[in-house]
Motif scaffolding. Structure first.
Motif, PDB file in Angstrom:
ATOM      1  N   ALA A 297       0.934  -1.167  -0.184  1.00  0.00           N
ATOM      2  CA  ALA A 297       0.184  -0.082   0.036  1.00  0.00           C
ATOM      3  C   ALA A 297       0.966   1.369   0.008  1.00  0.00           C
ATOM      4  CB  ALA A 297      -0.947   0.068   1.314  1.00  0.00           C
TER       5      ALA A 297
ATOM      6  N   PHE B  50       0.561   3.463  -3.328  1.00  0.00           N
ATOM      7  CA  PHE B  50      -0.009   4.703  -3.168  1.00  0.00           C
ATOM      8  C   PHE B  50       0.770   5.844  -3.385  1.00  0.00           C
ATOM      9  CE2 PHE B  50      -3.369   2.808  -0.017  1.00  0.00           C
ATOM     10  CZ  PHE B  50      -4.238   2.260  -1.209  1.00  0.00           C
TER      11      PHE B  50
ATOM     12  N   HIS C 238      -1.849   9.280   3.751  1.00  0.00           N
ATOM     13  CA  HIS C 238      -2.292   7.662   3.296  1.00  0.00           C
ATOM     14  C   HIS C 238      -2.492   6.872   4.590  1.00  0.00           C
ATOM     15  CE1 HIS C 238      -1.988   8.642  -0.903  1.00  0.00           C
ATOM     16  NE2 HIS C 238      -0.868   9.353  -0.778  1.00  0.00           N
TER      17      HIS C 238
ATOM     18  N   THR D 112      -5.589  -1.481   4.471  1.00  0.00           N
ATOM     19  CA  THR D 112      -4.763  -2.583   3.572  1.00  0.00           C
ATOM     20  C   THR D 112      -4.085  -3.547   4.598  1.00  0.00           C
ATOM     21  OG1 THR D 112      -4.431  -0.945   1.899  1.00  0.00           O
ATOM     22  CG2 THR D 112      -3.237  -3.097   1.669  1.00  0.00           C
TER      23      THR D 112
ATOM     24  N   LEU E 136      -9.744  -3.488  -9.493  1.00  0.00           N
ATOM     25  CA  LEU E 136      -8.589  -2.792  -9.395  1.00  0.00           C
ATOM     26  C   LEU E 136      -7.870  -2.598 -10.700  1.00  0.00           C
ATOM     27  CD1 LEU E 136      -6.282  -1.461  -7.746  1.00  0.00           C
ATOM     28  CD2 LEU E 136      -5.161  -3.873  -7.342  1.00  0.00           C
TER      29      LEU E 136
ATOM     30  N   ASP F 117       1.536  -1.960  -9.097  1.00  0.00           N
ATOM     31  CA  ASP F 117       0.384  -2.416  -9.620  1.00  0.00           C
ATOM     32  C   ASP F 117       0.650  -3.444 -10.711  1.00  0.00           C
ATOM     33  OD1 ASP F 117      -1.198  -0.746  -8.033  1.00  0.00           O
ATOM     34  OD2 ASP F 117      -0.665   0.925  -9.294  1.00  0.00           O
TER      35      ASP F 117
ATOM     36  N   TYR G 144      -5.304  -4.984  -0.850  1.00  0.00           N
ATOM     37  CA  TYR G 144      -5.038  -3.517  -1.698  1.00  0.00           C
ATOM     38  C   TYR G 144      -6.147  -3.065  -2.502  1.00  0.00           C
ATOM     39  CZ  TYR G 144      -2.130  -0.573  -4.643  1.00  0.00           C
ATOM     40  OH  TYR G 144      -1.536   0.379  -5.308  1.00  0.00           O
TER      41      TYR G 144
ATOM     42  N   THR H 297      -7.897   0.487  -2.357  1.00  0.00           N
ATOM     43  CA  THR H 297      -7.387   1.222  -3.366  1.00  0.00           C
ATOM     44  C   THR H 297      -8.736   1.807  -4.026  1.00  0.00           C
ATOM     45  OG1 THR H 297      -5.488   0.040  -3.999  1.00  0.00           O
ATOM     46  CG2 THR H 297      -6.373   1.338  -5.732  1.00  0.00           C
TER      47      THR H 297
ATOM     48  N   LYS I  68      -7.507   5.510  -4.918  1.00  0.00           N
ATOM     49  CA  LYS I  68      -6.077   6.053  -5.024  1.00  0.00           C
ATOM     50  C   LYS I  68      -5.512   5.378  -6.005  1.00  0.00           C
ATOM     51  CE  LYS I  68      -6.042   7.831  -0.769  1.00  0.00           C
ATOM     52  NZ  LYS I  68      -5.959   9.544  -0.774  1.00  0.00           N
TER      53      LYS I  68
END
Length: 772
Positions: free
Chosen positions: A211, A215, A226, A233, A468, A498, A550, A554, A559
């Motif tokens: 995370a 992020f 954050h 998370t 996601l 990601d 996550y 997210t 985010k």
């Protein structure tokens, strides 16, 4: 309860010392992690310290003793300190992700681990019995290892042979038992509590790092901004990996089904009028184990189930090593190191990762292959700018170059019981043929998983991941082989994270799809793909859970990668679809803990032998006597490897072996029953234990059956010559005559044992005879 609390503190103290010894090395390996990887330090310590002692014991450089463990811990500590002072150490570098390392922060994380450990230890105290399923095997492995001075350990259920199974995790349990001084019948349950704590805390640490990096946290101000999504998370990951189940719990709100008679849930729904009145009936009827045997003839377990049923098998003992492997993958391919440089596929971590792969293989073989494969996938697809660089080639093969020699001592004493890679549903024209590495068995070897069943098992995770990644395909696909860059030309590390998570997601999809087409062939006829689905799906569940945690935070907090679809209405729709699914996977422990631990009503103890003393009091006393008197013989024995023969029913006669191990004769019986309890609880090898297990480990029932017949001859035959032949063949030192022996052998001839040996123990219906 006082002695149990003392045992809990002692065992935790050893774990703390292991983590403290490895913390300097951990800081070097995971410098940008929260408290520089403190929550990973215990796992790093278990890998390094246990591997050093294991290797020394295999090559007879150092015995398996507490002193050797202390020496190994000191060596790990010294290497970590030296590495921290070497060129390129952390001094003078500024982390790209803020790292707070204070005594208070470390104390908070240690308390987090201890409370998780204490929690499950207290849960286990409500049902501590080392009884049922495969606990005899798991305990027996640890007991025989604990009795050994050097390795490989003898097979407790195959006199004259070594363990032909993945036993490194059981060796780690024996190591912690030896150092702590707590009896194994207690540490067996404490080890499960420790594994629970490892899983909870390490999944939390991994998710926090995902995370924070995902992020794109930069600077103290962003860290504060954050904090909530990062914390969410971590908490979600800890709960999902450790406690969650799957959506098969939907059946708790239906009429349900019994046994293996699985019916579609829509055929079992209550009518709207019935539902309020019959809801309690469905909740009471629901059987938690069905969530792991939902698809017919398969197994699809997950950590929560493992912690409840309490079999400390290889896939459970592997959990700290699995999570450490995932942490390495995250660190090497998606975390920005100190000084703002790209950490990528450096040479230092692949070397350590190679040792970890070897440990994973020796603990649960497919885990080693799975996480080596994941490393290779990451090395090929994550770093670089679209060109296949020499550095990537080197980093890909480096772990293999380390893992192969590291695992060689194990493989040198191991014979695989997987006979090939078989094709599910082979075409008739290829039936009963082998083409290259592929086996084509009969056409009736065909099982397919219904899509709706697969969705109940995996749909929640797929939903979260798709929510996601789907909105961001335009970002991921064009830059898959290159660097995603911000307008200023700097790489956006949130996108790298990601991309890595998307790669892991696709990898996990492959793990759950693989058994639909292939399976690793073993001895089981109807459940031929169950072990394949079980081992692959178990790892997919863990990685899916990390990704899902996550994804949820997210999307909810809009985010990073989900920004393109972050409209309020989208998040509302996501939440509406998420809540019922999250509810179904989260309620699993309510059923499993209530059932297995009797709703936590009655505290018993952490001693797993209490049931034995209650159900078989005379046998328990005989086992205790044998353990006390044979333990010294086990440790003094200098075993000649030539005495170990894997493929023959017979062993070399006693006179050809120098100071061989003692062997106890006892009644053999079906797997998962109370038979073979003497060898399991003492660690003294017997002629034949659970026959189906040895059939799997030895590759053929044809070499198991003669041993079963020899045991019958020993107990029932009147011929002195035949009896003497059996005794000499297996080097039998003790003959155990107890409750199960009297039940099984109707023509039991006990008088001959008095003539050829001497009675050294007697209580009630139980006697132990020593053969000179």
């Amino acid at each position: 309860m006082g002695p149990d609390i003392a045992a809990i503190v002692r065992f935790w103290g050893v774990l703390f010392a292991v983590g403290a010894a490895a913390y300097p090395l951990t800081r070097r390996l995971f410098p940008a992690w929260q408290t520089r990887g403190y929550l990973l330090a215990k796992a790093v310590g278990l890998v390094t310290i246990s591997f050093i002692v294991w290797t020394g014991a295999h090559f007879r450089i150092m015995p398996f003793t507490t002193v050797s463990v202390v020496i190994a811990a000191a060596a790990v500590f010294a290497v970590g300190v030296a590495a921290g002072r070497s060129r390129g150490s952390l001094k003078g570098h500024k982390p790209s992700v803020p790292v707070a390392v204070t005594a208070a922060a470390i104390m908070r994380e240690e308390m987090f681990f201890f409370l998780a450990f204490l929690t499950w230890a207290l849960v286990k105290g409500h049902e501590p019995s080392i009884h049922g399923l495969e606990k005899f095997m798991d305990f027996g492995f640890a007991r025989t290892i604990l009795n050994s001075t050097f390795l490989p350990p003898p097979d407790l259920w195959w006199a004259g042979g070594t363990i032909n199974y993945y036993y490194f995790g059981h060796y780690v349990m024996a190591l912690l038992t030896k150092v702590s001084g707590v009896p194994l019948e207690v540490t067996f349950n404490l080890m499960l509590a420790a594994l629970f704590a490892f899983t909870l805390t390490m999944s939390y640490a991994i998710a926090i790092m995902i995370a924070r990096t995902g992020f794109a946290v930069r600077g103290q101000a962003d860290e504060h901004k954050h904090r909530l999504p990062v914390l969410l998370t971590g908490v979600l990951a800890a709960l999902l990996v450790t406690l969650a189940g799957n959506m098969q719990t939907l059946y708790a709100f239906t009429k349900g089904y019994t046994g293996e008679d699985v019916k579609p849930f829509w055929e079992l729904l209550w009518t709207p009028a019935e539902f309020p009145e019959r809801l309690t009936e469905g909740l009471d009827r629901y059987w938690y184990a069905n969530a792991t045997r939902f698809i017919p003839f398969t197994i699809h377990e997950f950590p929560s189930y493992s912690f409840v049923v309490s079999d400390i098998h290889g896939h459970v003992l592997s959990l700290p090593f699995v999570l450490l492997a995932i942490a390495f993958i995250i660190q090497m391919f998606a975390v920005r190191d100190y000084g703002g440089r790209e950490d990528g596929v450096s040479w230092e971590r692949p070397f350590v990762y190679g040792i970890l792969v070897a440990v994973l293989f020796m603990t649960n073989a497919l885990d080693g292959l799975i996480y080596f494969g994941l490393f290779v996938t990451g090395a090929l697809f994550i770093p670089g700018n679209g060109k296949f660089r020499l550095k990537q080639i080197g980093a890909t093969i480096a772990p293999a170059l380390v893992a192969i020699p590291a695992v060689w001592p194990f493989l040198n004493n191991f014979s695989s019981f997987v006979s090939g890679l078989a094709v599910n549903c082979p075409p008739a024209i290829l039936a009963n043929r082998k083409i290259g590495p592929f086996l084509f068995e009969t056409v009736d070897k065909c099982q397919k998983s219904p899509v709706w069943m697969m969705w109940l098992l995996w749909g929640f995770f797929i939903f979260c991941a798709v929510s996601l990644f789907l909105p961001a395909l335009k970002q991921l696909i064009p830059g898959w082989f290159g660097r995603n860059r911000s307008p200023a030309g700097r790489q956006t590390h949130g996108n790298v994270m990601d991309k890595l998570l998307a790669l892991i997601f696709l990898y996990c999809l492959g793990l759950i799809i693989f058994p639909e087409f292939f399976y690793f062939k073993d001895i089981y006829p109807a459940h031929f793909r169950s072990n394949t689905m079980f081992k692959l799906g178990y790892q997919a569940f863990i990685m899916f859970s990390l990704i899902s945690s996550y994804a949820i935070s997210t999307v909810i907090f809009n985010k990073g990668i989900a920004r393109s679809s972050g409209k309020k209405i989208g998040r509302v729709i996501f939440a509406c679809l998420l809540i019922p699914q999250l509810f179904l996977v989260s309620i699993y422990p309510l059923f499993s803990v209530r059932s297995y631990f009797d709703s936590l009503k009655t505290w018993r103890s952490l001693n797993g032998f209490r049931w034995l003393r209650e159900e078989y009091p005379d046998d328990a006393a005989g086992i205790a006597w044998l353990e006390a008197h044979a333990e010294d013989d086990m440790r003094r024995a200098t075993v000649n490897p030539d005495c170990y023969i894997f493929s023959d029913a017979r062993t070399i006669p006693r006179q050809l072996c120098s100071r061989t191990l003692p062997v106890v004769a006892e009644a053999d019986g079906d797997s998962y029953t109370d038979y073979a309890r003497v060898s399991a609880f003492t660690g003294v090898p017997t002629v034949i234990g659970w026959p189906v297990h040895e059939w799997l480990w030895r590759g053929s029932y044809d070499i198991v059956a003669p041993r079963r017949e020899d045991v019958r001859v020993l107990y029932e035959d009147d011929s002195p010559a035949k009896t003497a032949d059996v005794i000499a063949r297996y080097n039998i030192t003790y003959v155990f005559v107890g409750t199960l022996e009297r039940q099984k052998f109707e023509r039991l001839n006990e008088d001959k044992f008095r003539r050829i040996g001497r009675q050294v123990f007697s209580q009630g219906q139980t006697a132990v005879y020593q053969i000179p």
